[in-house]
Design an enzyme around this catalytic site. Structure first.
Site, PDB file in Angstrom:
ATOM      1  CB  CYS A  73      17.428 -16.430 -48.594  1.00 17.69           C
ATOM      2  SG  CYS A  73      16.422 -18.011 -48.723  1.00 17.69           S
ATOM      3  CB  CYS A  88      16.636 -18.431 -45.501  1.00 22.80           C
ATOM      4  SG  CYS A  88      17.140 -19.082 -47.323  1.00 22.80           S
ATOM      5  CG  ASP A  89      17.036 -14.876 -43.367  1.00 22.74           C
ATOM      6  OD1 ASP A  89      17.292 -15.894 -43.017  1.00 22.74           O
ATOM      7  OD2 ASP A  89      17.956 -14.317 -44.341  1.00 22.74           O
TER       8      ASP A  89
END
Ligand code: FAD
Ligand code: NAP
Length: 309
Positions: A133, A136-137
């Site tokens: 992701c 997300c990261d």
């Protein structure tokens, strides 16, 4: 007993909930194991949802869908369904918290999850450099070099997203042509900090106690192995449908499936089991698009209303 249970709160499940409740069904619950919105909430940008002129994040796109549904009476339960069985025309949903719920009709819209590339070190460094992701990261790698594995729409779109955060993005793809749409490839070509490593795969992800430190890359033509020192790799090698809930005690599925584990439906989203409908990425030949999943959800809900009479 519920009139209709909807399993999954992505675009398909939420749209099914909207159409079912607005279409007059009174007792409809959508079971979602996490937050509603589905996998598109992991996307950094979506530009092909009709009527949505601005490029938005998946999270922004989905933000208002649950509220619109609840306004028409859709109940939402944050719970995971582990099994669906049917006996005497009634479906029983087994829930992860040990309870169960009966329903006259069911729409399954559990979507899909990222596949693993199955390379050495992938599990060891998952969450410590290996990610699926970028939204997300990606920020953890601000100003650093990262790698992306894959050549589909997700890999290339997310590589472009990462190129705006990271100093350089290495896209590793096993062929020399891409599965991603031409428009997406054009975006990639415009970025001046994306480097392609083609006809190549990841032989091993290496690291130490602090996390991943790099990868061994194998050239598929020559067999040569080279080192790529990056603290992060984003693995986008496709998705597996989530069909576990349809498995019965004896390991068979409650309804007919194809060889990829996708639910066989007709044009009304009916499965081989009366009263059970499927919508979105889980069904055969799904175009795997938000607009299509939403369309399936609407169709499945209308079919469920007709089934319930
Ligand atoms: P999902 O969105 O996968 O939703 C399924 C939901 O079911 C999930 O919320 C999950 O938590 C829940 N669930 C699963 N199992 C259970 C269970 N047992 N019990 C309860 N809940 C459960 N499409 C586009 O049109 N345009 C794009 O630009 C685009 N970009 C994308 C970018 C990325 C990074 C990804 C991953 C996908 C992208 N897609 C895009 C594809 C799109 O997101 C999917 O086609 C769509 O979300 C499918 O919707 P769905 O409702 O079928 O499934
Ligand atoms: P995908 O289209 O299945 O692409 C997977 C990519 O990973 C392919 O390039 C594949 O290579 C490669 N791959 C597969 N297994 C591998 C392995 N073990 N090691 C290395 N590489 C491997 O998956 P996706 O990109 O996640 O897309 C899923 C669906 O969502 C698609 O239908 C896509 O169109 C849709 N989607 C749409 C959008 C959009 O509309 N903007 C955005 C994202 C996703 P090969 O090409 O050689 O097979």
């Amino acid at each position: 007993m519920l009139d209709l249970a909807i399993i999954g709160g992505g675009p398909a499940g939420l749209t099914a909930g909207l159409y079912a409740t607005r279409g007059g069904l009174k007792n409809v619950t959508m079971f979602e194991k996490g937050f509603p919105g589905g996998q598109i909430t992991q996307s950094s940008e979506i530009e092909n949802y009709p009527g949505q002129k601005e490029v938005v994040t998946g999270m922004d796109l989905m933000q208002d869908w649950p509220e619109q549904c609840s306004a028409f009476g859709l109940k939402h339960e944050m719970n995971e369904v582990t099994k669906i069985t049917k006996s005497n025309d009634i479906f029983t949903l087994t829930l992860i918290d040990g309870t169960s719920q009966e329903a006259k009709a069911v729409i399954i819209a559990t979507g899909s999850v990222p596949k693993r590339a199955n390379v050495k070190g992938e599990d060891t460094y998952f969450g410590k450099g290996v990610s699926t992701c970028a939204t997300c990261d990606g920020f953890f790698y601000k100003g650093k070099e990262v790698a992306v594995l894959g050549g589909g729409d997700t890999a290339i779109e997310e590589a472009v997203y990462l190129s705006k955060i990271c100093s350089k993005v290495h896209v590793i793809h096993r062929r020399d042509t891409f599965r991603a749409a031409p428009n997406t490839i054009e975006h990639m070509e415009k970025a001046n900090n994306i480097e392609l490593i083609l006809n190549s795969g990841v032989d091993e992800i290496i690291g130490d106690t602090s996390g991943m430190t790099g990868m061994k890359i194998k050239n598929n033509d020559t067999g040569d192995i080279s080192n790529l020192d990056v603290p992060g790799v984003f693995v986008f090698v496709g998705r597996d449908v989530l069909n576990e809930t349809l498995k019965q005690e004896d390991g068979s599925f409650i309804c007919n499936m194809n060889d990829f584990g996708e639910v066989i439906v007709d044009l009304s989203m009916k499965t081989s089991v009366p009263g059970l409908f499927a919508a979105g990425d889980i069904r055969i030949e799904a175009p795997k698009q938000v607009v299509c999943a939403a369309g399936d959800g609407a169709t499945a809900a209308l079919s469920a209303i007709a089934y319930l009479g």
